[in-house]
Design a protein around this motif. Structure first.
Motif, PDB file in Angstrom:
ATOM      1  N   ARG A  62      -0.220  -2.421  -2.199  1.00 27.99           N
ATOM      2  CA  ARG A  62      -1.650  -2.125  -2.096  1.00 27.99           C
ATOM      3  C   ARG A  62      -2.033  -0.858  -2.862  1.00 27.99           C
ATOM      4  O   ARG A  62      -3.034  -0.216  -2.573  1.00 27.99           O
ATOM      5  N   GLY A  63      -1.188  -0.492  -3.834  1.00 24.53           N
ATOM      6  CA  GLY A  63      -1.495   0.659  -4.679  1.00 24.53           C
ATOM      7  C   GLY A  63      -0.945   1.967  -4.176  1.00 24.53           C
ATOM      8  O   GLY A  63      -1.302   3.034  -4.705  1.00 24.53           O
ATOM      9  N   GLU A  64      -0.051   1.925  -3.170  1.00 24.42           N
ATOM     10  CA  GLU A  64       0.500   3.169  -2.629  1.00 24.42           C
ATOM     11  C   GLU A  64       1.312   3.916  -3.693  1.00 24.42           C
ATOM     12  O   GLU A  64       2.068   3.329  -4.447  1.00 24.42           O
ATOM     13  N   ARG A  65       1.146   5.229  -3.695  1.00 30.23           N
ATOM     14  CA  ARG A  65       1.917   6.060  -4.630  1.00 30.23           C
ATOM     15  C   ARG A  65       3.351   6.219  -4.114  1.00 30.23           C
ATOM     16  O   ARG A  65       3.642   6.039  -2.939  1.00 30.23           O
ATOM     17  N   ARG A  66       4.228   6.555  -5.012  1.00 35.78           N
ATOM     18  CA  ARG A  66       5.631   6.851  -4.697  1.00 35.78           C
ATOM     19  C   ARG A  66       6.347   5.658  -4.068  1.00 35.78           C
ATOM     20  O   ARG A  66       7.314   5.828  -3.332  1.00 35.78           O
ATOM     21  N   GLU A  67       5.852   4.450  -4.336  1.00 32.66           N
ATOM     22  CA  GLU A  67       6.557   3.246  -3.915  1.00 32.66           C
ATOM     23  C   GLU A  67       6.889   2.413  -5.141  1.00 32.66           C
ATOM     24  O   GLU A  67       6.389   2.664  -6.241  1.00 32.66           O
ATOM     25  N   ASP A  68       7.749   1.399  -4.953  1.00 34.67           N
ATOM     26  CA  ASP A  68       8.308   0.708  -6.108  1.00 34.67           C
ATOM     27  C   ASP A  68       8.246  -0.809  -5.955  1.00 34.67           C
ATOM     28  O   ASP A  68       9.104  -1.521  -6.451  1.00 34.67           O
ATOM     29  N   ASP A  69       7.207  -1.296  -5.260  1.00 35.46           N
ATOM     30  CA  ASP A  69       7.102  -2.739  -5.048  1.00 35.46           C
ATOM     31  C   ASP A  69       6.547  -3.468  -6.269  1.00 35.46           C
ATOM     32  O   ASP A  69       6.859  -4.635  -6.496  1.00 35.46           O
ATOM     33  N   VAL A  70       5.677  -2.779  -7.002  1.00 34.78           N
ATOM     34  CA  VAL A  70       4.998  -3.405  -8.138  1.00 34.78           C
ATOM     35  C   VAL A  70       5.218  -2.552  -9.385  1.00 34.78           C
ATOM     36  O   VAL A  70       5.037  -1.333  -9.341  1.00 34.78           O
ATOM     37  N   THR A  71       5.608  -3.192 -10.486  1.00 40.33           N
ATOM     38  CA  THR A  71       5.744  -2.511 -11.771  1.00 40.33           C
ATOM     39  C   THR A  71       4.631  -2.989 -12.686  1.00 40.33           C
ATOM     40  O   THR A  71       4.428  -4.193 -12.867  1.00 40.33           O
TER      41      THR A  71
ATOM     42  N   GLY B 158      -4.001   8.675 -24.756  1.00 38.29           N
ATOM     43  CA  GLY B 158      -3.508   7.698 -25.720  1.00 38.29           C
ATOM     44  C   GLY B 158      -2.095   7.268 -25.421  1.00 38.29           C
ATOM     45  O   GLY B 158      -1.322   6.940 -26.330  1.00 38.29           O
ATOM     46  N   ALA B 159      -1.701   7.237 -24.133  1.00 35.47           N
ATOM     47  CA  ALA B 159      -0.321   6.983 -23.744  1.00 35.47           C
ATOM     48  C   ALA B 159      -0.120   5.538 -23.310  1.00 35.47           C
ATOM     49  O   ALA B 159      -1.038   4.872 -22.834  1.00 35.47           O
ATOM     50  N   THR B 160       1.117   5.066 -23.465  1.00 31.84           N
ATOM     51  CA  THR B 160       1.506   3.719 -23.073  1.00 31.84           C
ATOM     52  C   THR B 160       2.832   3.791 -22.329  1.00 31.84           C
ATOM     53  O   THR B 160       3.746   4.503 -22.767  1.00 31.84           O
ATOM     54  N   GLY B 161       2.956   3.056 -21.199  1.00 35.97           N
ATOM     55  CA  GLY B 161       4.212   3.081 -20.456  1.00 35.97           C
ATOM     56  C   GLY B 161       4.087   2.363 -19.125  1.00 35.97           C
ATOM     57  O   GLY B 161       3.061   1.750 -18.826  1.00 35.97           O
ATOM     58  N   GLN B 162       5.144   2.434 -18.318  1.00 39.08           N
ATOM     59  CA  GLN B 162       5.181   1.734 -17.035  1.00 39.08           C
ATOM     60  C   GLN B 162       4.836   2.679 -15.891  1.00 39.08           C
ATOM     61  O   GLN B 162       5.133   3.878 -15.937  1.00 39.08           O
ATOM     62  N   ARG B 163       4.237   2.094 -14.841  1.00 37.09           N
ATOM     63  CA  ARG B 163       3.964   2.804 -13.597  1.00 37.09           C
ATOM     64  C   ARG B 163       4.402   1.918 -12.429  1.00 37.09           C
ATOM     65  O   ARG B 163       4.461   0.697 -12.545  1.00 37.09           O
ATOM     66  N   HIS B 164       4.697   2.556 -11.289  1.00 38.86           N
ATOM     67  CA  HIS B 164       5.187   1.832 -10.109  1.00 38.86           C
ATOM     68  C   HIS B 164       4.302   2.135  -8.901  1.00 38.86           C
ATOM     69  O   HIS B 164       3.859   3.275  -8.708  1.00 38.86           O
TER      70      HIS B 164
ATOM     71  N   ALA C 205       6.434  -6.919 -12.514  1.00 37.51           N
ATOM     72  CA  ALA C 205       7.258  -7.366 -11.390  1.00 37.51           C
ATOM     73  C   ALA C 205       6.578  -6.990 -10.090  1.00 37.51           C
ATOM     74  O   ALA C 205       5.846  -6.006 -10.013  1.00 37.51           O
ATOM     75  N   GLY C 206       6.829  -7.774  -9.048  1.00 34.45           N
ATOM     76  CA  GLY C 206       6.271  -7.498  -7.735  1.00 34.45           C
ATOM     77  C   GLY C 206       5.619  -8.720  -7.136  1.00 34.45           C
ATOM     78  O   GLY C 206       5.691  -9.819  -7.696  1.00 34.45           O
ATOM     79  N   PRO C 207       4.951  -8.551  -6.003  1.00 31.71           N
ATOM     80  CA  PRO C 207       4.310  -9.694  -5.337  1.00 31.71           C
ATOM     81  C   PRO C 207       3.122 -10.251  -6.108  1.00 31.71           C
ATOM     82  O   PRO C 207       2.773 -11.418  -5.953  1.00 31.71           O
ATOM     83  N   ALA C 208       2.475  -9.423  -6.944  1.00 33.32           N
ATOM     84  CA  ALA C 208       1.367  -9.922  -7.757  1.00 33.32           C
ATOM     85  C   ALA C 208       1.921 -10.829  -8.850  1.00 33.32           C
ATOM     86  O   ALA C 208       3.073 -10.677  -9.277  1.00 33.32           O
TER      87      ALA C 208
ATOM     88  N   ALA D 107      -7.502  -0.242  -7.735  1.00 31.78           N
ATOM     89  CA  ALA D 107      -8.079   1.102  -7.745  1.00 31.78           C
ATOM     90  C   ALA D 107      -7.070   2.133  -8.247  1.00 31.78           C
ATOM     91  O   ALA D 107      -7.401   3.002  -9.064  1.00 31.78           O
ATOM     92  N   ALA D 108      -5.828   2.046  -7.764  1.00 32.77           N
ATOM     93  CA  ALA D 108      -4.807   3.004  -8.172  1.00 32.77           C
ATOM     94  C   ALA D 108      -4.471   2.857  -9.650  1.00 32.77           C
ATOM     95  O   ALA D 108      -4.360   3.846 -10.383  1.00 32.77           O
ATOM     96  N   VAL D 109      -4.321   1.616 -10.094  1.00 29.21           N
ATOM     97  CA  VAL D 109      -3.985   1.371 -11.489  1.00 29.21           C
ATOM     98  C   VAL D 109      -5.127   1.799 -12.399  1.00 29.21           C
ATOM     99  O   VAL D 109      -4.902   2.377 -13.471  1.00 29.21           O
ATOM    100  N   SER D 110      -6.364   1.533 -11.989  1.00 33.38           N
ATOM    101  CA  SER D 110      -7.513   1.926 -12.806  1.00 33.38           C
ATOM    102  C   SER D 110      -7.550   3.438 -13.013  1.00 33.38           C
ATOM    103  O   SER D 110      -7.809   3.917 -14.128  1.00 33.38           O
ATOM    104  N   ALA D 111      -7.294   4.185 -11.953  1.00 32.20           N
ATOM    105  CA  ALA D 111      -7.301   5.647 -12.075  1.00 32.20           C
ATOM    106  C   ALA D 111      -6.224   6.113 -13.038  1.00 32.20           C
ATOM    107  O   ALA D 111      -6.459   6.967 -13.899  1.00 32.20           O
ATOM    108  N   ASP D 112      -5.022   5.557 -12.910  1.00 36.05           N
ATOM    109  CA  ASP D 112      -3.937   5.953 -13.800  1.00 36.05           C
ATOM    110  C   ASP D 112      -4.201   5.512 -15.231  1.00 36.05           C
ATOM    111  O   ASP D 112      -3.885   6.227 -16.190  1.00 36.05           O
ATOM    112  N   ALA D 113      -4.767   4.318 -15.390  1.00 37.61           N
ATOM    113  CA  ALA D 113      -5.033   3.807 -16.734  1.00 37.61           C
ATOM    114  C   ALA D 113      -6.017   4.702 -17.467  1.00 37.61           C
ATOM    115  O   ALA D 113      -5.869   4.945 -18.676  1.00 37.61           O
TER     116      ALA D 113
END
Length: 374
Positions: free
Chosen positions: A180-189, A170-176, A130-133, A157-163
């Motif tokens: 533009r990859g800002e932490r502690r925001e909820d625009d993109v799931t 070996g974990a699987t789950g959602q991140r928000h 979900a999100g603008p992407a 860049a932010a998603v790559s680091a977390d991935a």
């Protein structure tokens, strides 16, 4: 998704478009964990499962719909109090699925990801929920590089680091994130799915019990190695074909082998000259499980010798001995089930009690997969 990859790769290489449904979140007693997948091929062929049969009919129609429309959909299924036979989970749980079309045009990086998973090379797949992407956009992340984009350089860049962090666990789950990859925001799931190499099961002592443990270890998804210093016993013909058999002193082999927080170690040698130096190494390792076969008397004698090696109470408390759960097991196959049950219970925090004697949720919240078995 790992188990349905052969069919997906066949459709993809043939130039077909197929609908892929992936579990991206669950609650309560949902039957499948995040990462479980089902796909519908160009001729209506179905592979995989997302609910054990509860909602597969509806997912079949959804998958066909996204192929026709070319647009991914996010759908939630739960239990219906009014009609338990309506589309829903009669187990009382709830699952959310991402259903997206996959083809060479829509997902040009799919073949490379599939090849990495099939070759047991670590890769994580990040998918926008979900999100603008665009929903269904993917970014493949290897330890050393990335492929694809989620719509912006900052988000990638932010998603790559977390991935990479999730992949290491070996974990699987959602991140928000922010747009533009800002932490502690909820625009993109984003759904991060790790395809780490299978965890290792190290079995020491090439006896009949080891053969049974090796078989059930492979069934549970472990990459199994059997090690024994006695070449007359450590022969490949005594074990399943996909089991690695090593002739070496157990403690020396373990000291030179990489272990991690997903590794399980089963010590079945039942001989102090092997057991004590081996357990001295094993209990200092990060392994998730260390179990040793033997009677209670053998266990008490073993503990005394291990204390003499310098192991403390915290390290000795990790030792599961006598190995396995109390199932009344006698045969090698029954003992293997007992050991496997203890490994599963320790992994998920289970009590080992009969479910009929327990109350509350069968699968407590927050107990998602840590080794990407799907």
């Amino acid at each position: 998704m790992r188990e349905i990859l052969p069919a997906l790769s066949r459709w993809y290489e043939a130039g077909a478009t197929f609908g892929l449904a992936t579990v991206v979140s669950v609650s309560r007693s949902a039957p499948r964990d995040p990462g479980a997948a089902m796909a519908v091929g160009p001729d209506g062929e179905v592979v995989g499962s997302v609910s054990g049969g509860c909602v597969e009919g509806a997912v079949f129609e959804l998958a066909q719909g996204v192929v026709e429309s070319g647009e991914a959909r996010l759908e939630t299924f739960g239990y219906s109090d009014e009609d338990a036979f309506a589309v829903g989970l009669t187990c009382g749980g709830e699952i959310t699925l991402l259903v997206r079309p996959v083809s060479r045009e829509s997902d040009p990086g799919f073949a490379e990801v599939a090849a990495a998973v099939a070759g047991q090379r670590p890769v994580a797949l990040a998918t926008v929920l979900a999100g603008p992407a665009p929903r269904g956009a993917t970014l493949a992340v290897w330890p050393e590089r990335v492929s694809g984009t989620l719509g912006s350089g900052g988000l990638d860049a932010a998603v790559s680091a977390d991935a990479r962090g999730e992949l290491a666990q070996g974990a699987t789950g959602q991140r928000h994130y922010g747009a533009r990859g800002e932490r502690r925001e909820d625009d993109v799931t984003v759904f991060l799915q790790s395809f780490a190499p299978p965890p290792r099961m190290l079995v020491f002592g090439a006896i009949d019990f080891a053969a049974a443990v090796a078989r059930i270890g492979g069934f549970l998804g472990y990459r199994v190695t059997v090690c024994d210093a006695r070449p007359v016993f450590a022969t490949p013909k005594r074990f399943p074909g996909d089991v690695e058999v090593v002739v070496d002193w157990p403690h020396r082999y373990l000291r030179g082998t990489v272990t991690d927080e997903r590794t399980v170690i089963c010590v079945l040698t039942h001989d102090p000259k092997f057991d004590v130096p081996l357990l001295d190494v094993a209990l200092r390792s990060p392994a998730a499980y260390v179990g040793a076969m033997g009677s209670r008397r053998t266990h008490d004698d073993r503990l005394k010798q291990l204390r003499d090696t310098g192991l403390g109470n915290a390290e000795l408390a990790r030792l599961r001995s006598p190995i396995g759960l109390d199932l009344g097991a006698r045969t090698p196959e029954e003992v293997a089930v007992s050991i496997a049950a203890e490994i599963v219970a320790l992994r998920w925090g289970g009590s080992g009690a009969a479910l009929t004697d327990t109350t509350g949720a069968i699968h407590p919240p927050g107990t998602g997969p840590r080794d990407g078995p799907e």
